[in-house]
Design an enzyme around this catalytic site. Sequence first.
Site, PDB file in Angstrom:
ATOM      1  N   ASP A  69       0.897  -1.144   0.000  1.00 27.45           N
ATOM      2  CA  ASP A  69       0.000   0.000   0.000  1.00 27.45           C
ATOM      3  C   ASP A  69       0.946   1.207   0.000  1.00 27.45           C
ATOM      4  O   ASP A  69       2.104   1.078   0.345  1.00 27.45           O
ATOM      5  CB  ASP A  69      -0.823  -0.064   1.294  1.00 27.45           C
ATOM      6  N   ASP A 260      -1.255  -0.647   5.995  1.00 25.38           N
ATOM      7  CA  ASP A 260      -1.501  -0.097   7.328  1.00 25.38           C
ATOM      8  C   ASP A 260      -2.930  -0.373   7.776  1.00 25.38           C
ATOM      9  O   ASP A 260      -3.316  -0.006   8.873  1.00 25.38           O
ATOM     10  CB  ASP A 260      -1.193   1.398   7.375  1.00 25.38           C
ATOM     11  N   ASP A 264      -7.414  -1.156   3.688  1.00 23.09           N
ATOM     12  CA  ASP A 264      -6.871  -2.338   3.026  1.00 23.09           C
ATOM     13  C   ASP A 264      -6.886  -3.611   3.872  1.00 23.09           C
ATOM     14  O   ASP A 264      -6.245  -4.592   3.526  1.00 23.09           O
ATOM     15  CB  ASP A 264      -5.479  -2.076   2.423  1.00 23.09           C
TER      16      ASP A 264
HETATM   17  P1  ADP Z   1      -3.956   4.538   0.033  1.00 22.71           P
HETATM   18  O1  ADP Z   1      -4.238   3.426  -0.888  1.00 22.71           O
HETATM   19  O2  ADP Z   1      -2.889   5.454  -0.509  1.00 22.71           O
HETATM   20  O3  ADP Z   1      -3.672   4.124   1.436  1.00 22.71           O
HETATM   21  P2  ADP Z   1      -6.747   5.170   0.585  1.00 22.71           P
HETATM   22  O4  ADP Z   1      -7.363   4.009  -0.108  1.00 22.71           O
HETATM   23  O5  ADP Z   1      -6.759   5.167   2.067  1.00 22.71           O
HETATM   24  O6  ADP Z   1      -5.268   5.454   0.045  1.00 22.71           O
HETATM   25  O7  ADP Z   1      -7.469   6.497   0.080  1.00 22.71           O
HETATM   26  C1  ADP Z   1      -7.514   6.799  -1.277  1.00 22.71           C
HETATM   27  C2  ADP Z   1      -7.874   8.232  -1.542  1.00 22.71           C
HETATM   28  O8  ADP Z   1      -9.188   8.494  -1.072  1.00 22.71           O
HETATM   29  C3  ADP Z   1      -6.994   9.228  -0.858  1.00 22.71           C
HETATM   30  O9  ADP Z   1      -5.839   9.527  -1.604  1.00 22.71           O
HETATM   31  C4  ADP Z   1      -7.922  10.424  -0.738  1.00 22.71           C
HETATM   32  O10 ADP Z   1      -7.918  11.165  -1.935  1.00 22.71           O
HETATM   33  C5  ADP Z   1      -9.279   9.798  -0.555  1.00 22.71           C
HETATM   34  N1  ADP Z   1      -9.649   9.712   0.862  1.00 22.71           N
HETATM   35  C6  ADP Z   1      -9.768   8.609   1.607  1.00 22.71           C
HETATM   36  N2  ADP Z   1     -10.141   8.886   2.856  1.00 22.71           N
HETATM   37  C7  ADP Z   1     -10.221  10.230   2.939  1.00 22.71           C
HETATM   38  C8  ADP Z   1     -10.536  11.158   3.986  1.00 22.71           C
HETATM   39  N3  ADP Z   1     -10.834  10.773   5.217  1.00 22.71           N
HETATM   40  N4  ADP Z   1     -10.519  12.481   3.671  1.00 22.71           N
HETATM   41  C9  ADP Z   1     -10.221  12.892   2.448  1.00 22.71           C
HETATM   42  N5  ADP Z   1      -9.902  12.075   1.425  1.00 22.71           N
HETATM   43  C10 ADP Z   1      -9.907  10.772   1.655  1.00 22.71           C
HETATM   44 MG    MG Z   2      -3.890   3.122   3.162  1.00 23.07          MG
END
Ligand code: ADP
Ligand code: MG
Length: 367
Positions: A69, A260, A264
Amino acid sequence: RLVGGMDGQWEQWIYRALTFLVTSCPCALVVSIPLSFFAGIGGASHEGILIKGSNYLETLSQVKTVVFDKTGTLTKGVFEVTAVHHSDMDEQKLLEYAALAECASSHPISKSLQKAYGKAIDRSRVTDIQESSGHGVTAVVDGHTVAAGNSKLMVQLGIPYHDCHSVGTIIHMAVDGQYAGHIVISDVVKPNAKAAIAALHKAGVEKTVMLTGDRAKVADHVAQRLGVDEVHSELLPADKVAQVEQLLSRSGGKLAFVGDGINDAPVLTRADIGIAMGALGSDAAIEAADVVLMDDDPAKIALAMRISRRTLRIVYENIVFALAVKAVCLVLGAIGIANMWLAIGADVGVMVLAVLNATRALSAGKE
Ligand code: ADP
Ligand code: MG
């Protein structure tokens, strides 16, 4: 007649049978194999790697594909606000809306926005919070509906937005259904991440993959800097599962997923072996994972693989050694050369040596 006919030999055959019985006792294997695994797990925990069972130690030694991730795993997950664009509102006011709307989320983005706002958050001003994973959050702040998230969230709400050309994660903001600009935030890669990827390739991992819900611009930039072989971006949690399933069907060896647990946890369980970041990671991740890295250092993955391989080598050494010595003693016993003392000596001696060898797994992380 039968007994009488064998006379003196009778005693001798019983003696040989008993020698055989003592020699064939498998205690060297029974004691040393679990002990080696215990020692391997103990040695790993010394290095801050929590392995939840000996079967995971075995799987770890066969890993050929490592999937990461991005946020919080390869990057620190501590975002700094770098700019605010296209906003008619005062910057501080926009940040306040963002921080308040995000007050209930545990996502690294939301924690960073709250930190950037810098003031205490009065939760009673916020109602109707809805977080949608991989999109963002919506909430009612001081009676205004606020949406904070990525372009997918804006599309979902039917709000036209401005694209951003900076390399960074973008939080689009909408207040009362009107676009209110976006906040550009950026993360830094962990200092060890590049070395960690290189160490994995050196340890025999054939492919490293990065999966992220973030924008392609940021993902490609990070992947290129770290030397990751393959990258997929703008994924929703379900898309990550689909990607991992595809990789599972394609790759020959075992697949490890490192994350983390924020968005995921499903992939952590789906992979052959799930590795979670223990310090930053969510409780769900620590629960779902098979291996937990207590200090969030990605370099520990290659170390864990080295420990697992060394532990398994020690286990095989013990099996081969014990069986070989026993086979020789059995043959000698059968033809009458080995006596009972040799049988007992071989049995206990092999066990002691195997146990001593097993304790070497304790320091498996040192080499
Ligand atoms: P990663 O795969 O990098 O861990 P996530 O799946 O957690 O990312 O989130 C993907 C995207 O969704 C983030 O890059 C963001 O744009 C958006 N996102 C997720 N959760 C939030 C939140 N609480 N506030 C704002 N944007 C969010
Ligand atoms: Mg993440």
